[in-house]
Design a protein around this motif. Sequence first.
Motif, short mmCIF file in Angstrom:
data_model
loop_
_atom_site.label_atom_id
_atom_site.label_comp_id
_atom_site.label_asym_id
_atom_site.label_seq_id
_atom_site.Cartn_x
_atom_site.Cartn_y
_atom_site.Cartn_z
N TYR A 96 0.84 -1.20 0.00
CA TYR A 96 0.00 0.00 0.00
C TYR A 96 0.88 1.25 0.00
O TYR A 96 1.98 1.25 0.55
CB TYR A 96 -0.81 0.10 1.29
CG TYR A 96 -2.00 -0.80 1.45
CD1 TYR A 96 -3.21 -0.49 0.86
CD2 TYR A 96 -1.92 -1.94 2.25
CE1 TYR A 96 -4.33 -1.30 1.06
CE2 TYR A 96 -3.03 -2.75 2.45
CZ TYR A 96 -4.23 -2.43 1.85
OH TYR A 96 -5.33 -3.21 2.06
N GLU A 98 -0.24 5.42 0.98
CA GLU A 98 -1.38 6.24 1.38
C GLU A 98 -1.61 7.37 0.39
O GLU A 98 -0.69 8.09 0.01
CB GLU A 98 -1.14 6.85 2.77
CG GLU A 98 -2.31 7.68 3.24
CD GLU A 98 -2.07 8.39 4.55
OE1 GLU A 98 -3.05 8.95 5.08
OE2 GLU A 98 -0.93 8.42 5.03
N LYS A 132 -1.90 -1.16 -4.10
CA LYS A 132 -3.16 -0.53 -3.71
C LYS A 132 -2.88 0.84 -3.10
O LYS A 132 -1.86 1.02 -2.44
CB LYS A 132 -3.90 -1.37 -2.67
CG LYS A 132 -4.36 -2.73 -3.14
CD LYS A 132 -5.11 -3.45 -2.04
CE LYS A 132 -5.60 -4.82 -2.50
NZ LYS A 132 -6.43 -5.47 -1.47
N TYR A 134 -4.27 3.41 -0.23
CA TYR A 134 -5.01 3.37 1.04
C TYR A 134 -5.45 4.80 1.35
O TYR A 134 -4.66 5.73 1.26
CB TYR A 134 -4.09 2.85 2.15
CG TYR A 134 -4.77 2.64 3.47
CD1 TYR A 134 -5.19 1.37 3.84
CD2 TYR A 134 -4.99 3.68 4.36
CE1 TYR A 134 -5.80 1.14 5.07
CE2 TYR A 134 -5.60 3.47 5.58
CZ TYR A 134 -6.01 2.20 5.93
OH TYR A 134 -6.62 1.99 7.14
N CYS A 152 -13.42 2.63 -5.02
CA CYS A 152 -12.84 2.32 -3.71
C CYS A 152 -13.78 1.44 -2.89
O CYS A 152 -15.00 1.52 -3.04
CB CYS A 152 -12.54 3.60 -2.94
SG CYS A 152 -11.30 4.64 -3.73
N ALA A 155 -11.16 -0.92 3.26
CA ALA A 155 -9.81 -1.49 3.28
C ALA A 155 -9.79 -2.89 3.89
O ALA A 155 -10.42 -3.12 4.93
CB ALA A 155 -8.86 -0.57 4.03
N GLN A 171 -11.87 4.00 6.31
CA GLN A 171 -10.62 3.45 5.78
C GLN A 171 -10.94 2.69 4.49
O GLN A 171 -11.64 1.67 4.51
CB GLN A 171 -9.97 2.54 6.81
CG GLN A 171 -9.76 3.20 8.18
CD GLN A 171 -8.95 4.47 8.12
OE1 GLN A 171 -7.81 4.47 7.69
NE2 GLN A 171 -9.53 5.57 8.56
N GLU A 173 -9.64 1.52 0.25
CA GLU A 173 -8.53 1.16 -0.61
C GLU A 173 -9.03 1.04 -2.04
O GLU A 173 -10.24 0.89 -2.28
CB GLU A 173 -7.89 -0.14 -0.18
CG GLU A 173 -8.77 -1.37 -0.40
CD GLU A 173 -8.08 -2.66 0.00
OE1 GLU A 173 -8.29 -3.65 -0.72
OE2 GLU A 173 -7.36 -2.71 1.02
N THR A 175 -7.53 -1.09 -5.59
CA THR A 175 -6.52 -1.93 -6.21
C THR A 175 -6.13 -1.31 -7.54
O THR A 175 -6.99 -0.89 -8.31
CB THR A 175 -7.05 -3.36 -6.41
OG1 THR A 175 -7.42 -3.89 -5.15
CG2 THR A 175 -6.02 -4.26 -7.06
#
Length: 176
Positions: A96, A98, A132, A134, A152, A155, A171, A173, A175
Amino acid sequence: MYKVKKLHLSDLHEHMLDSFERRQVTTNVWMVESNDFIEKEDRFVDDWSIERKREIVNHFKSIIARGGSVIVAEQDMNVIGFVVIEAETFGELTAYRELSYIHVSLPFRGMGIGRKLFIKAQEVAKQLGVDKLYIGAHPSVETQEFYKRMGCVIAEEIYHEIYQRETRDIQLEITL
């Protein structure tokens, strides 16, 4: 017309966000309960002072110097949107990075700028070898709808350091 570009250290200057309007009025938020989204009323206003904008520009410098990326949308030499991909890779199961900021200045929202910035961030993150992105995402209904449209999801791994910064954030994520 605006242009989207990845910044270099030489592009940064202290006043580059001075005209940026962060203001966001929130009336309803999404909360995650038992892996489902629940809408609740919660009224608050987010805005940035000049001092906060200057702190963010300093953060840009640090990110770029450490190998992260800052991408901006500019119109007439003014930043009207930006996205930040942090330098550190983390995650037990996945690589990941951010996506710590994605913002469009108030007068320019609803014009597809956030979408273009998000897509460019995905391209840049892939070049960095990221699996990914995050996102500790603002809980407002409008923000969450944007992230959902962008693909999204909640996560798989919760990175507690990011979660602890703002426990109301969702939260997420994506891909790559």
